[in-house]
Motif scaffolding. Structure first.
Motif, short mmCIF file in Angstrom:
data_model
loop_
_atom_site.label_atom_id
_atom_site.label_comp_id
_atom_site.label_asym_id
_atom_site.label_seq_id
_atom_site.Cartn_x
_atom_site.Cartn_y
_atom_site.Cartn_z
N UNK A 114 33.32 41.89 32.97
CA UNK A 114 32.47 42.42 31.89
C UNK A 114 32.97 41.99 30.50
N UNK A 115 34.27 42.14 30.29
CA UNK A 115 34.81 41.88 28.95
C UNK A 115 34.90 40.40 28.61
N UNK A 116 35.26 39.59 29.60
CA UNK A 116 35.52 38.19 29.32
C UNK A 116 34.38 37.26 29.73
N UNK A 117 33.72 37.61 30.84
CA UNK A 117 32.67 36.71 31.33
C UNK A 117 31.26 37.25 31.10
N UNK A 118 31.16 38.31 30.32
CA UNK A 118 29.84 38.85 29.96
C UNK A 118 28.95 39.23 31.13
N UNK A 119 29.57 39.70 32.22
CA UNK A 119 28.76 40.26 33.30
C UNK A 119 28.25 41.62 32.82
N UNK A 120 27.08 42.05 33.36
CA UNK A 120 26.63 43.40 33.08
C UNK A 120 27.28 44.35 34.08
N UNK A 121 27.33 45.64 33.72
CA UNK A 121 28.06 46.59 34.58
C UNK A 121 27.46 46.74 35.97
N UNK A 122 26.21 46.31 36.13
CA UNK A 122 25.62 46.40 37.46
C UNK A 122 25.78 45.10 38.26
N UNK A 123 26.44 44.11 37.67
CA UNK A 123 26.58 42.82 38.37
C UNK A 123 27.97 42.59 38.95
N UNK A 124 28.90 43.50 38.66
CA UNK A 124 30.29 43.21 38.98
C UNK A 124 30.78 43.63 40.37
N UNK A 125 30.09 44.57 40.99
CA UNK A 125 30.65 45.18 42.19
C UNK A 125 30.94 44.20 43.34
N UNK A 126 29.92 43.43 43.73
CA UNK A 126 30.09 42.51 44.87
C UNK A 126 31.20 41.50 44.63
N UNK A 127 31.22 40.91 43.45
CA UNK A 127 32.25 39.91 43.17
C UNK A 127 33.64 40.54 43.21
N UNK A 128 33.76 41.73 42.64
CA UNK A 128 35.06 42.41 42.65
C UNK A 128 35.51 42.75 44.07
N UNK A 129 34.53 42.96 44.97
CA UNK A 129 34.86 43.23 46.37
C UNK A 129 35.60 42.06 47.00
N UNK A 130 35.30 40.87 46.51
CA UNK A 130 36.01 39.69 47.01
C UNK A 130 37.33 39.50 46.28
N UNK A 131 37.27 39.59 44.95
CA UNK A 131 38.47 39.32 44.14
C UNK A 131 39.61 40.30 44.44
N UNK A 132 39.27 41.52 44.83
CA UNK A 132 40.31 42.54 45.07
C UNK A 132 41.29 42.15 46.19
N UNK A 133 40.92 41.15 46.99
CA UNK A 133 41.80 40.78 48.11
C UNK A 133 42.73 39.60 47.81
N UNK A 134 42.64 39.06 46.60
CA UNK A 134 43.55 37.98 46.23
C UNK A 134 44.97 38.54 46.15
N UNK A 135 45.93 37.85 46.76
CA UNK A 135 47.22 38.49 47.02
C UNK A 135 48.26 38.47 45.89
#
Lengths: 216, 216
Positions: free
Chosen positions: B85-106
């Motif tokens: 949201x802050x850096x890539x200008x996503x809207x608050x309703x667009x972030x969930x799915x992508x974060x579901x993937x990113x959260x698993x980076x080790x």
DNA sequence: TATTTAATTTAGACAAATCTAAAATATATT
DNA sequence: AATATATTTTAGATTTGTCTAAATTAAATA
């Protein structure tokens, strides 16, 4: 939609295709840290999906579809490397493993926004070109340092080996991107290279010289 | 080291634990979009690894080890949402799915550097608190909008539902984080809530009100 | 060209995560 | 407390990606 594993195979085949085409089963097995039998299984699967052209005992090539997929992964890998170095202060020898994971994140919006955020970089921290969203590489004309003759000059613009030990070694010698160098002598005995950098004379092995890319 | 799938189970169990403890098999199955039988299999596996306390037919709780793992995933998820949201200008309703993937980076280095790059945010774009690297949550005292009575005032500081349709709905009504509101009336008939925001009177369903978090 | 060696493929097995259908247990209802 | 219903577990099968060992094909060498 490809799995994480399929994507890795495509990426490896793409890289290996630069040197030899078609690519052999054993070469893939070595890169992917698996057994030849497993590679064969996967190649059949990728062929079914029309991502590779596979003929038994003859190796594989990527189809157009497979190539586009592979290039997209390479694009993501290199953009993330730029992000890690430019924004998060990673060193150039620390980015590879993390980028290997980040390259599989699926969102295309993410990739385009990241590209924009980074101001459309043309090369990654190792000097490798970043393809655009259509898969086109800006073609940078590199020549291996090991191909230079005595007294020739050039600028370091890339490396073809991304392991941490190698990059740390270069760093210690002051051999980083953008540095100007001049060959002072090629040592007959072992093919090692003596060169001038920042007014210092240093010697590097032929093996190291092969992985440093120069533009004039 | 946990697999991608195991991490997802731990995260879901963590979230469900907020409402009911221990967590039931079916509740997990629904959240993870799988069958109860599959959940049972996984719970046994997680119990073997001492990540959950599992008693047949009685549901599960997280062990200390499992809880720390889960919180770390939540931490990563929320930090990535802030980044998007802050850096890539996503809207608050667009972030969930992508974060579901990113959260698993080790990489832990990645998480710590990201946190620093974002200047140590305390909440994500939905107002959820971001735990620190030791797993401690800053405790924000939220109250559901649906708990407020007529004439009470407050500020919107979070939401407890992250789906795109819900967030787009709030956006359209002007109900975004930081906005001050005042309850004008609770409608007896259906429990819907009439409230004042930016000098406009609007009506929202009880269902919506339940997912808006208020601080005074 | 015949034979040896290297590379590749096949066959059959295994682990992770899932599924369906049937059995077992717990909870709710009368 | 007995029965009905809902929840959970077991048993056995399936899919993906991997493996070993044996068989096949190609390449190298004599």
């Amino acid at each position: 939609m490809q799995s994480y594993t399929e994507e890795n195979y495509l990426k490896i085949i793409f890289h290996l295709s630069q040197n030899s085409n078609p690519v052999q089963t054993n070469a893939i097995a070595e890169k992917i840290q698996t057994k030849a039998a497993s590679v064969t299984d996967m190649l059949k699967k990728l062929a079914d999906k029309e991502l590779v052209n596979y003929v038994k005992y003859q190796g594989v090539t990527l189809t157009e579809k497979g190539k586009l997929t592979a290039i997209n992964i390479v694009r993501k890998h290199r953009l993330w490397e730029v992000f890690l170095v430019e924004k998060l202060n990673f060193k150039w020898d620390e980015v590879h493993e993390v980028a290997e994971e980040l390259e599989h994140i699926k969102s295309t919006l993410l990739v385009e926004r990241l590209d924009e955020f980074l101001e459309f970089p043309k090369v990654d921290p190792h000097g490798d070109p970043i393809p655009d969203q259509y898969g086109n590489f800006a073609d940078l004309s590199f020549i291996k340092l090991s191909k230079l003759k005595a007294n020739e000059k050039g600028t370091i613009t890339g490396v073809s080996e991304h392991s941490s030990p190698f990059l740390k070694h270069l760093e210690k010698l002051g051999l980083t991107l953008g540095k100007k160098i001049e060959i002072s002598e090629i040592i007959d005995f072992d093919g090692s290279v003596e060169l001038l950098i920042d007014n210092n004379k240093i010697n590097i092995s032929r093996e190291v010289a092969k992985h440093i890319l120069i533009s004039k």
